[in-house]
Motif scaffolding. Structure first.
Motif, PDB file in Angstrom:
ATOM      1  N   ILE A 151      41.241  61.975  -4.734  1.00 16.60           N
ATOM      2  CA  ILE A 151      41.240  61.813  -6.194  1.00 16.60           C
ATOM      3  C   ILE A 151      40.483  62.958  -6.864  1.00 16.60           C
ATOM      4  CG2 ILE A 151      40.329  60.348  -8.070  1.00 16.60           C
ATOM      5  CD1 ILE A 151      40.879  57.961  -5.994  1.00 16.60           C
ATOM      6  N   PHE A 152      39.288  63.254  -6.356  1.00 17.75           N
ATOM      7  CA  PHE A 152      38.504  64.356  -6.927  1.00 17.75           C
ATOM      8  C   PHE A 152      39.271  65.674  -6.829  1.00 17.75           C
ATOM      9  CE2 PHE A 152      35.906  67.987  -5.472  1.00 17.75           C
ATOM     10  CZ  PHE A 152      35.480  68.397  -6.723  1.00 17.75           C
ATOM     11  N   SER A 153      39.839  65.910  -5.661  1.00 16.99           N
ATOM     12  CA  SER A 153      40.491  67.192  -5.422  1.00 16.99           C
ATOM     13  C   SER A 153      41.642  67.433  -6.402  1.00 16.99           C
ATOM     14  CB  SER A 153      40.979  67.218  -3.978  1.00 16.99           C
ATOM     15  OG  SER A 153      41.676  68.398  -3.736  1.00 16.99           O
ATOM     16  N   ILE A 154      42.465  66.413  -6.613  1.00 15.10           N
ATOM     17  CA  ILE A 154      43.605  66.568  -7.530  1.00 15.10           C
ATOM     18  C   ILE A 154      43.134  66.594  -8.986  1.00 15.10           C
ATOM     19  CG2 ILE A 154      45.777  65.537  -8.364  1.00 15.10           C
ATOM     20  CD1 ILE A 154      46.215  64.481  -5.526  1.00 15.10           C
ATOM     21  N   ARG A 159      42.552  68.792 -14.343  1.00 12.68           N
ATOM     22  CA  ARG A 159      41.727  68.691 -15.545  1.00 12.68           C
ATOM     23  C   ARG A 159      41.167  70.024 -16.004  1.00 12.68           C
ATOM     24  NH1 ARG A 159      38.259  63.122 -14.593  1.00 12.68           N
ATOM     25  NH2 ARG A 159      39.773  61.750 -15.597  1.00 12.68           N
ATOM     26  N   THR A 160      41.062  71.006 -15.108  1.00 17.45           N
ATOM     27  CA  THR A 160      40.535  72.315 -15.517  1.00 17.45           C
ATOM     28  C   THR A 160      41.664  73.332 -15.719  1.00 17.45           C
ATOM     29  OG1 THR A 160      40.140  72.855 -13.202  1.00 17.45           O
ATOM     30  CG2 THR A 160      38.258  72.048 -14.457  1.00 17.45           C
ATOM     31  N   LEU A 161      42.889  72.854 -15.575  1.00 16.10           N
ATOM     32  CA  LEU A 161      44.057  73.724 -15.730  1.00 16.10           C
ATOM     33  C   LEU A 161      44.063  74.463 -17.072  1.00 16.10           C
ATOM     34  CD1 LEU A 161      46.782  74.512 -14.452  1.00 16.10           C
ATOM     35  CD2 LEU A 161      47.778  72.449 -15.438  1.00 16.10           C
ATOM     36  N   TYR A 162      43.647  73.792 -18.138  1.00 17.02           N
ATOM     37  CA  TYR A 162      43.677  74.418 -19.474  1.00 17.02           C
ATOM     38  C   TYR A 162      42.781  75.665 -19.544  1.00 17.02           C
ATOM     39  CZ  TYR A 162      39.053  72.649 -20.681  1.00 17.02           C
ATOM     40  OH  TYR A 162      37.701  72.429 -20.708  1.00 17.02           O
ATOM     41  N   LEU A 163      41.684  75.662 -18.764  1.00 19.56           N
ATOM     42  CA  LEU A 163      40.773  76.813 -18.755  1.00 19.56           C
ATOM     43  C   LEU A 163      41.456  78.025 -18.132  1.00 19.56           C
ATOM     44  CD1 LEU A 163      37.452  75.166 -17.488  1.00 19.56           C
ATOM     45  CD2 LEU A 163      37.835  76.208 -19.738  1.00 19.56           C
ATOM     46  N   TRP A 164      42.138  77.768 -17.032  1.00 19.58           N
ATOM     47  CA  TRP A 164      42.776  78.827 -16.268  1.00 19.58           C
ATOM     48  C   TRP A 164      44.064  79.295 -16.955  1.00 19.58           C
ATOM     49  CZ3 TRP A 164      47.565  78.463 -13.643  1.00 19.58           C
ATOM     50  CH2 TRP A 164      47.838  79.483 -12.734  1.00 19.58           C
TER      51      TRP A 164
END
Lengths: 189, 189
Positions: A151-154, A159-164
């Motif tokens: 769960i954490f890994s996915i 959730r941080t995709l928007y930053l990248w």
């Protein structure tokens, strides 16, 4: 949550300003200026900066929560459900990266009632995702690894995709969609 | 970077305070108080809060950078190298979560020279990781998926591990080590 067209403009311009300058540094005057209207005119549509933040954050959080509810009760397999959750994150990221920045950085400034609604949605979202993963493990669709690590890994990635994604404008949503699910679900080996 | 034992105490107590209260809110007086020494005595060891931040952030960044350099030139396969990078992140996270919070939240407050050294290390770190992944794809060890998506997916997870691990005290480093590499490298299907 139904909002008028004018409110839509206010929300999207404000999200952009919050991201650029930080929520605390932005004034109602800045927002009016960016919209090229008078401050008094802005107050006809909206009472405060906090109200705008509520529209941004609650709007996105409801989109996530309502969609993951639908995904959970669908006929899909657990793996397909997780894939649908990944696609949901990509869709929202591509469509609305500024609002996601606000959701991640500014949620703690929400008015009390909306803050508790937001936190409740976030918890429900994680609970649903957890149930999908655990059911997948029980059904033998997902490898029998520690469910919290899965769960954490996915979640940490989507959730941080928007930053990248904000820094990688050359990426099409299609490239992202076809690659990210594979990497997260099937690995790289 | 060799630091005396007293400095080690100052660094670890300060990292904890920075994480709890936010770097900007912490004073040299707070740090002296937490160490149960007089402020004047603290200044015998260290000139400023910024100097402490430098010791914390540069210390951790050097540990990452020096280790990934060694990993890159080792005889291991590309997949083993990536696994070693994942283990490196787990080791540092388990050993020093407070310092990682500082590295992630406070690096922008570094003095100019150390800021540029830090940014240079961060870039080198990503470049090395990128070379390892690309070589793995060329050699056919890693699936032919978009390398940037692979890099983002793994780095976003191992870089935010300290946030998640801080809330999951029941997790042993061993559980994390045996599960996280598998999830990231082999997937969950």
């Amino acid at each position: 949550m139904k909002i008028t067209d004018r409110k839509t403009d206010i929300v999207s311009i404000s999200a952009k300003l919050f991201k650029e300058k930080g929520y605390s540094a932005v004034t109602m005057r800045d927002i009016a200026q960016a919209l090229e209207i008078k401050a008094a005119s802005l107050y006809n549509h909206i009472k405060s900066k906090q109200e705008i933040l509520g529209l941004i954050v609650v709007g996105i959080a409801e989109e996530y929560t309502f969609t993951i509810r639908t995904i959970e009760i669908s006929e899909a397999t657990s793996i397909q459900k997780i894939e649908n959750v990944i696609q949901l994150h990509i869709d929202i990221t591509v469509k609305n990266p500024d609002a996601l920045a606000s959701l991640n950085n500014d949620w703690m400034h929400l008015p009390k009632a909306e803050l508790s609604y937001f936190l409740q949605m976030r918890e429900e979202y994680e609970d649903i995702f957890r149930r999908i993963v655990k059911k997948g493990i029980v059904d033998g669709e997902i490898k029998n690894l520690n469910s919290e690590v899965i769960i954490f890994s996915i979640l940490s990635t989507i959730r941080t995709l928007y930053l990248w994604y904000g820094k990688k404008k050359e990426f099409s949503a299609a490239t992202l969609k076809s690659n990210l699910s594979k990497v997260l679900l099937e690995g790289i080996v």
